[in-house]
Design an enzyme around this catalytic site. Structure first.
Site, short mmCIF file in Angstrom:
data_model
loop_
_atom_site.label_atom_id
_atom_site.label_comp_id
_atom_site.label_asym_id
_atom_site.label_seq_id
_atom_site.Cartn_x
_atom_site.Cartn_y
_atom_site.Cartn_z
N HIS A 14 0.88 -1.15 -0.03
CA HIS A 14 -0.16 -0.04 -0.11
C HIS A 14 0.96 1.37 0.09
CE1 HIS A 14 -3.76 -2.14 1.96
NE2 HIS A 14 -3.20 -2.72 0.59
N GLU A 66 0.94 3.78 1.89
CA GLU A 66 1.52 4.38 3.14
C GLU A 66 2.60 3.46 3.70
OE1 GLU A 66 -2.43 2.55 4.12
OE2 GLU A 66 -1.58 3.26 2.31
N CYS A 105 -5.86 0.63 5.78
CA CYS A 105 -6.45 -0.42 6.10
C CYS A 105 -5.90 -0.55 7.60
CB CYS A 105 -6.08 -1.80 5.13
SG CYS A 105 -4.42 -2.19 5.46
N CYS A 151 -2.04 -1.47 7.92
CA CYS A 151 -1.28 -0.31 7.47
C CYS A 151 -1.33 0.85 8.79
CB CYS A 151 -1.57 0.72 6.06
SG CYS A 151 -0.99 -0.37 5.08
#
Length: 171
Positions: A78, A80, A106, A109
Site C-alpha cells: 500500500h 503508506e 487499512c 497499515c
C-alpha cells in the site's frame, strides 16, 4: 503562513498526483509524509523493488455479478507502507509527522502508522472498511477526512404538472 486546511488540501492534491505513478489498474493511491512543513517521504501502491510492478491479476473464479475481474496480487504494498519503508531507509524520523493519503488506511497499515510515531492522518477518500481509521482514533492519532472531490448530492426529482395540450379557452 497558509491555514492548515489549505496546506492539508495542497498536500492531498500532491499525494493524488503521486498516486498516478502507480501501475495499479483498479485504484491508484498516493501518500506523502510531512514533518515541520517538509515532505520527508512519499509512496504509491505498487510492488516491492525488483518486481515488474504489475499490481493485479485476472481472477480465474470471477463471478459474473462481481464488480471487478481483477484482484490485487499479494505482494502489492500500500502507498503508506511504501512511504514508511522508504522513510525507514533514510535519516529522517516520522515521529510527530502527518500522513497524507488519498484513501484511508487499512487496519494493517494503521498499525504501521501508529508504530512509526505519526501524530496525524489526513485522507481524501474512505476505504470500504473503516477499521483502520477507527484503530488510529482509539490510539489517539488525529484523523481528518478531507474529500478532494465534492460528494455529489442526488438530484432532486422534479414533479412536473401536466399541462393541457390546448389552452382552456380553446376547448
Amino acid at each position: 503562513m497558509p491555514k492548515q486546511t489549505d496546506l492539508d488540501r495542497t498536500y492531498l492534491q500532491m499525494a493524488e498526483l503521486w498516486g498516478k505513478l502507480s501501475k495499479a489498474e483498479r485504484k491508484k493511491v498516493g501518500c506523502l509524509i510531512v514533518k515541520n512543513g517538509q515532505i520527508i517521504s512519499d509512496g504509491y501502491n505498487g510492488t516491492p523493488a525488483g518486481y515488474d510492478n504489475t499490481c493485479e491479476v485476472e481472477n480465474k473464479e470471477f463471478h459474473p455479478r462481481a464488480k471487478n475481474k481483477l484482484e490485487t496480487k499479494p505482494e502489492v504494498l500500500h502507498a503508506e507502507s511504501n512511504a514508511l519503508m522508504k522513510l525507514a531507509k533514510s535519516t529522517n524520523s516520522s515521529d510527530g509527522s502527518t500522513v497524507y493519503l488519498t484513501m484511508s488506511p487499512c487496519f494493517e497499515c494503521s498499525k504501521l502508522i501508529i508504530q512509526a510515531g505519526v501524530e496525524r492522518l489526513v485522507y481524501s477518500e474512505k476505504y470500504r472498511n473503516e477499521s483502520g481509521v477507527n484503530f488510529l482514533n482509539e490510539n489517539n492519532i488525529e484523523t481528518c477526512f478531507s474529500p478532494l472531490k465534492p460528494e455529489v448530492p442526488a438530484k432532486p426529482i422534479e414533479i412536473l404538472e401536466r399541462k393541457p395540450k390546448h389552452p382552456a379557452w380553446l376547448v
